[in-house]
Scaffold this motif. Structure first.
Motif, short mmCIF file in Angstrom:
data_model
loop_
_atom_site.label_atom_id
_atom_site.label_comp_id
_atom_site.label_asym_id
_atom_site.label_seq_id
_atom_site.Cartn_x
_atom_site.Cartn_y
_atom_site.Cartn_z
N GLY B 81 0.81 -1.21 0.00
CA GLY B 81 0.00 0.00 0.00
C GLY B 81 0.85 1.26 0.00
O GLY B 81 0.34 2.35 0.23
N ILE B 82 2.14 1.12 -0.25
CA ILE B 82 3.06 2.26 -0.23
C ILE B 82 3.57 2.55 -1.63
O ILE B 82 3.88 1.64 -2.39
N ALA B 113 2.19 7.64 0.53
CA ALA B 113 3.34 8.16 -0.23
C ALA B 113 4.57 8.32 0.66
O ALA B 113 4.47 8.77 1.79
N MET B 132 13.36 1.93 -0.30
CA MET B 132 11.96 1.89 -0.70
C MET B 132 11.55 0.49 -1.14
O MET B 132 10.46 0.03 -0.82
N LEU B 133 12.45 -0.17 -1.84
CA LEU B 133 12.15 -1.54 -2.27
C LEU B 133 12.08 -2.46 -1.06
O LEU B 133 11.29 -3.40 -1.03
N ARG B 136 8.95 -2.51 0.28
CA ARG B 136 8.04 -3.13 -0.68
C ARG B 136 7.07 -2.13 -1.30
O ARG B 136 5.86 -2.41 -1.41
N GLU B 138 4.94 -0.33 -3.97
CA GLU B 138 4.29 -0.99 -5.09
C GLU B 138 4.66 -0.34 -6.41
O GLU B 138 4.40 -0.87 -7.48
N CYS B 139 5.24 0.82 -6.31
CA CYS B 139 5.63 1.56 -7.51
C CYS B 139 6.62 2.63 -7.06
O CYS B 139 6.49 3.18 -5.98
N GLY B 159 10.62 -6.79 -9.38
CA GLY B 159 9.25 -6.94 -9.87
C GLY B 159 8.36 -5.78 -9.50
O GLY B 159 7.16 -5.93 -9.32
N VAL B 160 8.95 -4.60 -9.39
CA VAL B 160 8.19 -3.42 -9.00
C VAL B 160 8.15 -2.45 -10.18
O VAL B 160 9.15 -2.27 -10.87
N ALA B 161 7.02 -1.84 -10.40
CA ALA B 161 6.89 -0.89 -11.50
C ALA B 161 7.65 0.38 -11.18
O ALA B 161 7.75 0.80 -10.03
N SER B 162 8.21 1.00 -12.19
CA SER B 162 8.86 2.29 -11.98
C SER B 162 8.47 3.26 -13.08
O SER B 162 8.09 2.86 -14.18
N ILE B 329 -0.01 4.89 -13.70
CA ILE B 329 0.01 3.96 -12.57
C ILE B 329 -1.29 3.16 -12.57
O ILE B 329 -1.28 1.95 -12.34
#
Lengths: 349, 349
Positions: B81-82, B113, B132-133, B136, B138-139, B159-162, B329
């Motif tokens: 949720g972050i 955020a 940040m990763l 976890r 999410e983006c 496996g995280v969107a950027s 997003i």
DNA sequence: CTGAAAGCGCTTACAG
DNA sequence: CTGAAAGCGCTTACAG
């Protein structure tokens, strides 16, 4: 919100859909998860794990790109490593500088900073506090909050420490500017400049901007009046206009004020750079020059300082305030009512 | 960091040291934790739990001040949720406005955020991304990053969107200002004003500020040259000074530039409000008036706009950029190399 | 309509 | 010097 939930499907790159855990690492290193955990979080010295094994695990973690899951760690340790701040807005250099120093100091302590803007709205303040408490922040800082005590209460119920910054509260220690004396000194500087310019004090000095209900504005008004009293000047109520913070409000308030006057006031004490924006716009639109009136602003903006060097400003010492804040976070011996006041610095005098 | 770890001991208030869990609630409501969980997270409609039981649980949660532990939820759901953002600094209205809109949009989507300032330093950027990763996110949004592709790579491995904002990258979609055409239009406005003032073009127009290596500065320089070419003007290399971002650097660069000249340039294209600060300081310190030179600034600051209405500015459309960002997003169909360019708005023309 | 059980990925006291 | 086991507080597939 599809990208969020399907993030993995966007990136076929890494073969493994799942991220590496200590179990994977344990398998690779032919040891147990407990050992991997101990090595990775540094508690292994106490456990007398062999340097060799530790190195092996560390190397493996590095090469495999292992990243500990902070959610799991937080859950187990019952410590999130997150510190929260609520802030009115980022719309001036004072608040954005607070956010920046807060984040830097938090990071220095291995904490993750979360800041939420709550628009000087008590309901938004509560809602943000609720979310932060749900994320189990270890400490919550209310900056410029309209209702800091409610937030302190919410924190107290959750067993979380809280602190106030910029605006004081009664249920947690507070770090604020020395508003009264800062305003007094700024006012004295304004009066000095009027004298130096041979300006007529009879044209008066207008205090404009800020909220009449908030502690800082009240204190600044008192400092303003005090300085005038020291100089033998009385202050009329009509010359005090706490018209709220927005630039537009200041512009409208000044316009209304001027409808009853034929001349500009000799000087103005402008209670924030945001209000200054409105003041300057009104002057311009009414065909006035900026230098027709002596201006002192309780707030600081570097670009304003560069563009308008005659402007006197009281710069609140954000760096010191944040240092004091973290000093309290590091060592929470203070009583709830503690009030630390940091002297602002006068610029352009 | 004692306050953090001993938070509870500071607050004797609430009797229970521990915070309420769904197990407590289940006991109070004489039902099971599963049911409580379902009711609390809204999945109960699918489960056909009785309205009565649901109400009972909801009321209880409310009155007991239950707050779900997001760390536990995140761990179990494998969704934190972050959403994270790295940002150079908060030291101007452009970046602080980005942070503010980012946070607001994130909140609107129920996301938390996290913003970290990385000072235009690739090492700090990587370190912040790593943290940040670990939380976890999410983006992850890289704003004005010096090395966005490395961050995209790190995200991809996890496996995280950027996404990139402000400065483009090749490994993730990017949303930036239309720097080239914005600069071209601003330059045309500068040239128009010179003509209107009957100023001599022979005194030249100086381009100053920004990093020669970064995409945006390069584009703006091209737009600058293009506009001049359209007007039949050649551009000398010596009149282009990408001296980096800090105000001091701009001041020093201008000083050096002026050592070889006897007159001020007729106009300046100032590549950020930060650089503007240094320019204005130099002018002031050298005894010049601001209005001796026509200035266009690629960047916007409301206080500067109020204080100096002759200043032409290209205001980057932060709100639109952040909207576009979240559109991506929400719906991540874009190829990595996608480049969305948002036109800046000219102010003070 | 509801509950028991497994499991998310860690940490840590305990046993050896 | 190291590992097995319990547990942090949730969610969810499964069984009834």
């Amino acid at each position: 919100m599809r990208l969020l939930s399907t993030a993995r499907s966007c990136h076929v790159a890494s073969d493994s859909a799942k991220r590496l855990t200590i179990y994977d690492l344990a398998r690779f290193a032919e040891t147990s998860p407990s050992t991997v955990s101990a090595v990775l979080n540094g508690s292994w010295k106490r456990r007398r794990i062999s340097q060799k094994l530790a190195d092996k695990i560390l190397t493996l973690a590095q090469s495999e790109g292992y990243s500990a899951n902070m959610q799991a760690r937080a859950l187990r340790r019952e410590r999130s490593g997150i510190i929260g701040m609520i802030l009115p807005l980022y719309d001036n250099r004072y608040f954005s500088s607070i956010a920046q120093h807060f984040e830097a100091q938090a990071r220095k302590r291995g904490l993750f900073a979360i800041v939420a803007c709550t628009n000087r709205d008590p309901a938004q303040e509560r809602e943000a506090a609720r979310m932060m408490l749900a994320y189990r922040v270890e400490c919550l800082v209310s900056t410029g909050a309209t209702d800091p005590d409610t937030i302190s209460l919410m924190c107290e119920e959750a067993g979380v420490a809280s602190l106030n910054l910029d605006l004081p509260g009664s249920k947690a220690p507070s770090i604020i500017s020395d508003n009264r004396d800062g305003a007094r000194r700024l006012t004295l500087a304004i009066l000095d400049r009027l004298d130096a310019n041979g300006a007529a004090h009879s044209d008066g000095v207008l205090f404009i901007g800020g909220r009449g209900e908030d502690h800082n504005t009240r204190e600044r008004i008192e400092g303003f009046i005090k300085a005038r009293t020291e100089r033998g000047l009385a202050t009329r109520d009509a010359d005090i206009l706490p018209c709220d913070y927005a630039a537009d409000k200041a512009q409208v308030a000044l316009e209304a004020y001027m409808r009853h006057r034929t001349r500009l006031p000799a000087a103005m004490f402008v209670n924030s750079t945001i209000a200054l924006e409105g003041i300057v716009r009104w002057l311009q639109q009414s065909g006035h020059q900026l230098d027709e009136v002596t201006v002192g602003c309780f707030d600081w903006d570097p670009l304003a300082a560069a563009l308008y060097p005659h402007l006197m400003m009281a710069r609140q010492s954000v760096e010191v305030m944040i240092e004091q804040l973290f000093a309290m976070i590091d060592d929470p011996a203070q009583a709830p009512g503690t009030l630390v006041e940091v002297a602002p610095e006068l610029i352009g005098i």
